[in-house]
Design a protein around this motif. Structure first.
Motif, short mmCIF file in Angstrom:
data_model
loop_
_atom_site.label_atom_id
_atom_site.label_comp_id
_atom_site.label_asym_id
_atom_site.label_seq_id
_atom_site.Cartn_x
_atom_site.Cartn_y
_atom_site.Cartn_z
N LEU A 183 0.83 -1.20 0.00
CA LEU A 183 0.00 0.00 0.00
C LEU A 183 0.87 1.26 0.00
O LEU A 183 0.52 2.26 -0.61
CB LEU A 183 -0.92 0.02 1.22
CG LEU A 183 -2.04 -1.02 1.24
CD1 LEU A 183 -2.75 -1.00 2.59
CD2 LEU A 183 -3.01 -0.78 0.11
N ARG A 184 1.99 1.19 0.68
CA ARG A 184 2.90 2.33 0.81
C ARG A 184 3.38 2.84 -0.55
O ARG A 184 3.61 4.03 -0.73
CB ARG A 184 4.07 1.89 1.68
CG ARG A 184 5.12 2.91 1.92
CD ARG A 184 6.18 2.29 2.85
NE ARG A 184 7.32 3.17 2.90
CZ ARG A 184 8.39 3.04 2.13
NH1 ARG A 184 8.48 2.05 1.28
NH2 ARG A 184 9.39 3.88 2.24
N GLN A 185 3.50 1.95 -1.51
CA GLN A 185 4.02 2.32 -2.83
C GLN A 185 3.11 3.32 -3.54
O GLN A 185 3.56 4.04 -4.43
CB GLN A 185 4.19 1.08 -3.70
CG GLN A 185 5.23 0.11 -3.18
CD GLN A 185 5.23 -1.20 -3.97
OE1 GLN A 185 4.43 -1.40 -4.86
NE2 GLN A 185 6.16 -2.08 -3.62
N HIS A 186 1.84 3.37 -3.16
CA HIS A 186 0.87 4.21 -3.86
C HIS A 186 0.53 5.48 -3.08
O HIS A 186 -0.39 6.20 -3.47
CB HIS A 186 -0.41 3.41 -4.13
CG HIS A 186 -0.15 2.14 -4.87
ND1 HIS A 186 0.19 2.11 -6.20
CD2 HIS A 186 -0.13 0.85 -4.46
CE1 HIS A 186 0.38 0.85 -6.58
NE2 HIS A 186 0.19 0.07 -5.55
N LEU A 187 1.25 5.76 -2.01
CA LEU A 187 0.94 6.91 -1.17
C LEU A 187 1.98 8.02 -1.35
O LEU A 187 3.13 7.76 -1.68
CB LEU A 187 0.89 6.50 0.30
CG LEU A 187 -0.18 5.47 0.66
CD1 LEU A 187 -0.06 5.08 2.12
CD2 LEU A 187 -1.57 5.98 0.36
#
Length: 110
Positions: free
Chosen positions: A84-88
């Motif tokens: 999820l972190r990759q898209h924030l």
């Protein structure tokens, strides 16, 4: 070390290592394997401890889902947060980084 302190330490070790043997725990705490087995009987009344028999694959382990309250994220939870972190970006990225830094096992700020 009192017996209750030893049992608490055994539980913390199992939460961290997830799998251990009575022989290793006995050496680590300088007590007999019989004492460790008695501790495990008491701990298993309160925690999901599983004893697995076997010459080479045997030992003690905690259920995969169990962690001490307020402890760390499971590996699957950590992996999900990293995906999820990759898209924030921005503040959301800072928040998820703080969550990972505080709760994830073996995760370092990248």
């Amino acid at each position: 070390m009192t017996p209750s302190e030893r049992r608490s330490a055994i539980l913390r070790i199992l939460c961290k290592r997830r799998h251990e043997t009575t022989a290793n725990l006995a050496k680590e705490f300088c007590v007999s394997e019989r004492t460790i087995r008695a501790d495990l009987v008491i701990l298993s009344c309160y925690y999901p401890i599983q004893v697995i028999r076997g010459r080479y694959g045997g030992g003690i382990q905690l259920a995969d889902w169990f962690y001490l309250e307020g402890q760390k994220l499971s590996p699957k939870q950590t992996a999900l947060l990293l995906r999820l972190r990759q898209h924030l970006v921005g503040e959301d990225l800072q928040i998820i980084n703080a969550i990972l830094a505080q709760f994830a096992l073996h995760w370092e700020y990248r």
